[in-house]
Design a protein around this motif. Structure first.
Motif, PDB file in Angstrom:
ATOM      1  N   TYR A   2       1.072  -0.703  -0.282  1.00 18.34           N
ATOM      2  CA  TYR A   2      -0.142   0.328  -0.206  1.00 18.34           C
ATOM      3  C   TYR A   2       1.062   1.501  -0.086  1.00 18.34           C
ATOM      4  O   TYR A   2       0.193   2.208  -0.315  1.00 18.34           O
ATOM      5  CB  TYR A   2      -0.746  -0.334   1.392  1.00 18.34           C
ATOM      6  N   ALA A   5       3.981   2.248  -4.399  1.00 26.23           N
ATOM      7  CA  ALA A   5       3.249   1.954  -5.863  1.00 26.23           C
ATOM      8  C   ALA A   5       3.724   1.150  -7.013  1.00 26.23           C
ATOM      9  O   ALA A   5       3.641   0.053  -7.654  1.00 26.23           O
ATOM     10  CB  ALA A   5       2.794   2.866  -6.219  1.00 26.23           C
ATOM     11  N   TRP A   8       3.483  -3.004  -6.720  1.00 30.71           N
ATOM     12  CA  TRP A   8       2.059  -3.294  -7.328  1.00 30.71           C
ATOM     13  C   TRP A   8       2.340  -3.357  -9.201  1.00 30.71           C
ATOM     14  O   TRP A   8       2.247  -4.801  -9.448  1.00 30.71           O
ATOM     15  CB  TRP A   8       1.552  -1.950  -7.282  1.00 30.71           C
ATOM     16  N   ASP A   9       3.175  -2.775  -8.940  1.00 32.41           N
ATOM     17  CA  ASP A   9       3.490  -2.848 -10.298  1.00 32.41           C
ATOM     18  C   ASP A   9       4.695  -4.489 -10.664  1.00 32.41           C
ATOM     19  O   ASP A   9       4.615  -5.003 -12.124  1.00 32.41           O
ATOM     20  CB  ASP A   9       4.352  -1.879 -11.211  1.00 32.41           C
TER      21      ASP A   9
END
Length: 130
Positions: A2, A5, A8-9
């Motif tokens: 969270y 970022a 997440w990628d």
């Protein structure tokens, strides 16, 4: 996840790589991976065939390792030993911690070689010569 970022990628990239390997145009596929969190499981859309632990193959440690198998039998325990140490979870934070935690235990690798080699040899024997 969270707070960064970029994680997440990397998750999206790694899930896509996992799906490509699993869908490989090959007669046999074995994908070894650690136990995935819910986001990764949703992205790869695959449940493991089985989980193996080092203590089932000669090492007194716990580390659930997921195997996603196609046309290979699940591994049978090859050398069950006492001890359920969470050794890898206790590693101190160092620059090589991730690499140490991601290594395949030799006992698990040996079980793969010994148990799957007959399947592979049968397959090669069934292939017509060129």
């Amino acid at each position: 996840m969270y707070k960064d970022a970029a994680r997440w990628d990397r998750l999206l990239e790694n899930a896509a790589l996992f799906r490509r390997i699993q869908a490989a145009n090959a007669p046999f596929v074995a994908v070894e991976n650690s136990k995935m969190h819910r986001f990764a499981r949703a992205l790869v859309q695959s449940e493991p065939t089985q989980y193996v632990h080092p203590w089932q193959h000669g090492h007194g440690h716990t580390k659930p390792t997921a195997l996603h198998l196609r046309n290979l039998p699940p591994l049978k325990p090859s050398c069950v030993v006492d001890g359920r140490d969470h050794a890898l979870a206790k590693l101190p934070p160092t620059t090589d911690r991730a690499a140490l935690r991601s290594r395949t235990y030799p006992g698990i690798a040996a079980a793969m070689a010994v148990q799957w080699m007959p399947v592979l040899l049968d397959h090669v024997g069934d292939c017509p010569p060129d």
